[in-house]
Write a protein that holds these residues in place. Structure first.
Motif, mmCIF file in Angstrom:
data_model
loop_
_atom_site.group_PDB
_atom_site.id
_atom_site.type_symbol
_atom_site.label_atom_id
_atom_site.label_comp_id
_atom_site.label_asym_id
_atom_site.label_seq_id
_atom_site.Cartn_x
_atom_site.Cartn_y
_atom_site.Cartn_z
ATOM 1 N N GLN A 249 -0.785 4.366 42.743
ATOM 2 C CA GLN A 249 -0.450 5.642 42.717
ATOM 3 C C GLN A 249 -0.167 5.985 44.109
ATOM 4 O O GLN A 249 0.808 6.364 44.423
ATOM 5 C CB GLN A 249 -0.891 6.733 42.065
ATOM 6 N N LEU A 250 -1.016 5.851 45.142
ATOM 7 C CA LEU A 250 -0.909 5.786 46.450
ATOM 8 C C LEU A 250 -2.140 5.309 47.153
ATOM 9 O O LEU A 250 -3.161 4.879 46.426
ATOM 10 C CB LEU A 250 -0.741 7.561 46.624
ATOM 11 N N CYS A 251 -1.879 5.289 48.475
ATOM 12 C CA CYS A 251 -3.046 4.599 49.222
ATOM 13 C C CYS A 251 -3.186 5.327 50.645
ATOM 14 O O CYS A 251 -2.011 5.986 51.093
ATOM 15 C CB CYS A 251 -2.993 3.316 49.454
ATOM 16 N N PHE A 252 -4.330 5.372 51.314
ATOM 17 C CA PHE A 252 -4.432 6.024 52.755
ATOM 18 C C PHE A 252 -5.153 5.233 53.629
ATOM 19 O O PHE A 252 -6.231 4.407 53.048
ATOM 20 C CB PHE A 252 -4.725 7.338 52.442
ATOM 21 N N MET A 253 -5.038 5.329 54.762
ATOM 22 C CA MET A 253 -6.005 4.693 55.755
ATOM 23 C C MET A 253 -7.064 5.812 55.987
ATOM 24 O O MET A 253 -6.616 7.024 55.976
ATOM 25 C CB MET A 253 -5.145 4.626 57.160
ATOM 26 N N ALA A 254 -8.076 5.469 56.493
ATOM 27 C CA ALA A 254 -9.172 6.413 57.079
ATOM 28 C C ALA A 254 -10.033 5.669 58.071
ATOM 29 O O ALA A 254 -10.277 4.366 58.078
ATOM 30 C CB ALA A 254 -10.243 6.739 55.514
ATOM 31 N N GLY A 255 -10.378 6.616 58.779
ATOM 32 C CA GLY A 255 -11.339 6.249 59.960
ATOM 33 C C GLY A 255 -11.649 7.534 60.829
ATOM 34 O O GLY A 255 -11.390 8.398 60.466
ATOM 35 N N TYR A 256 -12.321 6.979 62.087
ATOM 36 C CA TYR A 256 -12.791 7.954 62.807
ATOM 37 C C TYR A 256 -11.551 8.114 63.820
ATOM 38 O O TYR A 256 -11.038 6.969 64.270
ATOM 39 C CB TYR A 256 -14.124 7.578 63.683
ATOM 40 N N PRO A 257 -11.074 9.485 63.900
ATOM 41 C CA PRO A 257 -10.099 9.728 64.970
ATOM 42 C C PRO A 257 -10.210 9.283 66.209
ATOM 43 O O PRO A 257 -11.204 9.636 66.805
ATOM 44 C CB PRO A 257 -9.593 11.101 64.710
ATOM 45 N N ALA A 258 -9.259 8.606 66.905
ATOM 46 C CA ALA A 258 -9.319 8.400 68.401
ATOM 47 C C ALA A 258 -8.511 9.510 69.248
ATOM 48 O O ALA A 258 -8.201 9.292 70.492
ATOM 49 C CB ALA A 258 -8.460 6.898 68.739
ATOM 50 N N VAL A 259 -7.963 10.418 68.708
ATOM 51 C CA VAL A 259 -7.292 11.536 69.027
ATOM 52 C C VAL A 259 -8.153 12.921 68.879
ATOM 53 O O VAL A 259 -8.795 12.944 67.833
ATOM 54 C CB VAL A 259 -5.940 11.663 68.716
#
Length: 275
Positions: A249-259
């Motif tokens: 149905q959907l997907c997303f990236m995830a992680g620690y922001p570099a901004v």
């Protein structure tokens, strides 16, 4: 790992996590919902709050018909803790105001401050944080309490997935554009999370709660419609993700922001019809 949640690793250390479905058919309430007759005071709060009207009082006992959809409202509302559902493994948590309540201003500020993150640090997201995100998705409302949503979390095998996806993309674009697509599709994120099921509304609601949880954990996410479409369209990728006949149905990236953002971003005024 929390006792309220059980995720299993797929064979051969694939790096993909799945959450199990609890049940396929909700028409089993009479067998699954248990009333402790020693604790029950026949207050009928469970009966009054039962949406499908599956609970009745018979012969000085509370009983459940086959129309029950195992929503758990009876468990949550009972003042004596006399109701349980044997199909669920997690233990209900007693309501404590200081533990459960969030100040409305703080909640609104967190929502305003969230951003779609397109640039990530080279840092692995800890398993405990991923489990908390999925726990937030698991407790999200679903249509008719179907709880059909499952999750695929790709981190250890991210490069294998990336290679597979870009190989498909290169069939349709030239080399320079393929590099741009690599940036557009993966954005250096540590982890890719797919939400799988047959109801887009259920998936969207789960994703929203997961994003809010991610924000409290210092993580950012980016919804990726391109990767959702590509991953669901090619047999090789679907087999790698082991989704069978289910739909992404959907997907997303995830992680620690570099901004680092300093303030909220402006938004248009809402269009509201007060009646």
């Amino acid at each position: 790992m929390s006792g309220r949640m059980r995720l299993r690793m797929l064979p051969e250390n694939t790096g993909i996590l799945r959450s199990p479905l609890h049940f396929e058919n909700a028409d089993v309430g009479g067998e699954m919902v248990i009333f402790n007759q020693e604790k029950c005071i026949l207050c009928r709060k469970c009966m009054q709050d039962c949406y499908p009207q599956a609970i009745q009082k018979e012969n000085e006992k509370m009983t459940v018909s086959g129309e029950c959809m195992l929503c758990g409202h009876c468990v949550a509302i009972c003042p004596k803790g006399a109701v349980s559902i044997c199909d669920y493994e997690d233990e209900p948590e007693e309501y404590i105001k200081e533990k459960f309540q969030i100040e409305s201003d703080n909640m609104l500020h967190m929502i305003k401050f969230r951003r779609s993150i397109r640039n990530y640090r080279e840092k692995i997201v800890e398993r405990e944080k991923l489990e908390m995100m999925i726990e937030a998705g698991r407790y999200t409302a679903t249509v008719s309490n179907r709880q059909e949503i499952s999750y695929i979390v790709v981190q250890d095998k991210k490069n294998e997935l990336k290679h597979m996806v870009l190989k498909k993309v290169e069939q349709y674009v030239n080399g320079e554009n393929a590099v741009q697509w690599q940036e557009k599709l993966f954005r250096n994120a540590s982890v890719i999370i797919y939400i799988v099921g047959d109801n887009a509304i259920n998936a969207g609601l789960a994703a929203q709660n997961m994003e809010l949880m991610a924000a409290t954990l210092g993580l950012g996410i980016f919804y990726n419609g391109y990767l959702t479409k590509i991953s669901g369209s090619f047999t090789e990728i679907r087999e790698f993700l082991q989704i069978g006949e289910k739909e992404i149905q959907l997907c997303f990236m995830a992680g620690y922001p570099a901004v680092e953002y300093r303030r909220t971003a402006p938004r248009k005024k809402p269009e509201i019809l007060w009646m």
